[in-house]
Write a protein that holds these residues in place. Structure first.
Motif, PDB file in Angstrom:
ATOM      1  N   ALA A 134       0.837  -1.209   0.000  1.00  0.00           N
ATOM      2  CA  ALA A 134       0.000   0.000   0.000  1.00  0.00           C
ATOM      3  C   ALA A 134       0.868   1.254   0.000  1.00  0.00           C
ATOM      4  N   ALA A 135       1.952   1.235   0.771  1.00  0.00           N
ATOM      5  CA  ALA A 135       2.835   2.399   0.814  1.00  0.00           C
ATOM      6  C   ALA A 135       3.567   2.587  -0.513  1.00  0.00           C
ATOM      7  N   MET A 136       3.992   1.462  -1.135  1.00  0.00           N
ATOM      8  CA  MET A 136       4.703   1.575  -2.416  1.00  0.00           C
ATOM      9  C   MET A 136       3.788   2.008  -3.553  1.00  0.00           C
ATOM     10  N   SER A 137       2.503   1.733  -3.446  1.00  0.00           N
ATOM     11  CA  SER A 137       1.588   2.215  -4.484  1.00  0.00           C
ATOM     12  C   SER A 137       1.449   3.729  -4.427  1.00  0.00           C
ATOM     13  N   GLU A 138       1.616   4.291  -3.243  1.00  0.00           N
ATOM     14  CA  GLU A 138       1.576   5.752  -3.092  1.00  0.00           C
ATOM     15  C   GLU A 138       2.920   6.381  -3.474  1.00  0.00           C
ATOM     16  N   ARG A 139       3.997   5.774  -2.945  1.00  0.00           N
ATOM     17  CA  ARG A 139       5.344   6.320  -3.163  1.00  0.00           C
ATOM     18  C   ARG A 139       6.285   5.175  -3.506  1.00  0.00           C
ATOM     19  N   PRO A 140       6.612   4.966  -4.755  1.00  0.00           N
ATOM     20  CA  PRO A 140       7.457   3.833  -5.183  1.00  0.00           C
ATOM     21  C   PRO A 140       8.878   3.863  -4.612  1.00  0.00           C
ATOM     22  N   GLU A 141       9.354   4.995  -4.194  1.00  0.00           N
ATOM     23  CA  GLU A 141      10.715   5.084  -3.654  1.00  0.00           C
ATOM     24  C   GLU A 141      10.843   4.451  -2.262  1.00  0.00           C
ATOM     25  N   LEU A 142       9.755   4.019  -1.675  1.00  0.00           N
ATOM     26  CA  LEU A 142       9.785   3.366  -0.353  1.00  0.00           C
ATOM     27  C   LEU A 142      10.077   1.863  -0.439  1.00  0.00           C
ATOM     28  N   PHE A 143      10.446   1.364  -1.622  1.00  0.00           N
ATOM     29  CA  PHE A 143      10.654  -0.074  -1.795  1.00  0.00           C
ATOM     30  C   PHE A 143      11.716  -0.618  -0.837  1.00  0.00           C
TER      31      PHE A 143
END
Length: 145
Positions: A108-117
């Motif tokens: 869910a977090a990566m769908s908002e901000r991909p740099e959080l991978f």
């Protein structure tokens, strides 16, 4: 202890069957269950009577000492292996639950901000560490068996 491994599944299946019988037939099933309880009570009283009226058992002291030593060795090995199995199973279930929640949150977090991978994978990896701890405990227990 071995008796419990045999009796516990049989007891659980009996309880599940009794609940299914009660849900299906209602009051007539209650009479069947009471009849089965009476039969079980009579059978247990017969076994109790046989145990109480039986004579004292005698054994050769040398045989008893050897058997006691073998029983102590096998019971400690058996207990260590059971503990190792419980450690691996419990930690794996705990890790699975942790990865399910953290993985869902990471996606869910990566769908908002991909740099959080990178950060998300570290958190999921920490959740996987729970299973590694259980495996380490199991290896220690098997080593002592």
């Amino acid at each position: 202890m071995t008796v419990w491994f045999v009796a516990l599944p049989a007891l659980l299946l009996t309880c599940a069957g009794a609940l299914a019988l009660l849900r299906r037939r209602g009051r007539s099933a209650l009479g069947v269950l009471i009849g089965l309880d009476v039969v079980l009570l009579v059978a247990s009283l017969v076994v109790l009577g046989l145990a109480v009226t039986g004579g004292a058992a005698e054994a050769d002291p040398a045989t008893v000492a050897t058997a006691a030593q073998q029983a102590a060795d096998s019971s400690s090995t058996w207990a260590a292996l059971l503990g190792a199995a419980i450690a691996v199973a419990g930690s794996s279930i705990g890790a699975a639950i942790a990865v399910a929640y953290t993985g869902a949150a990471a996606l869910a977090a990566m769908s908002e901000r991909p740099e959080l991978f990178g950060r998300a994978m570290v958190i999921v990896g920490l959740a996987e560490g729970i299973a590694i701890y259980g495996l380490i405990v199991a290896i220690i227990l098997i080593g002592r068996a």
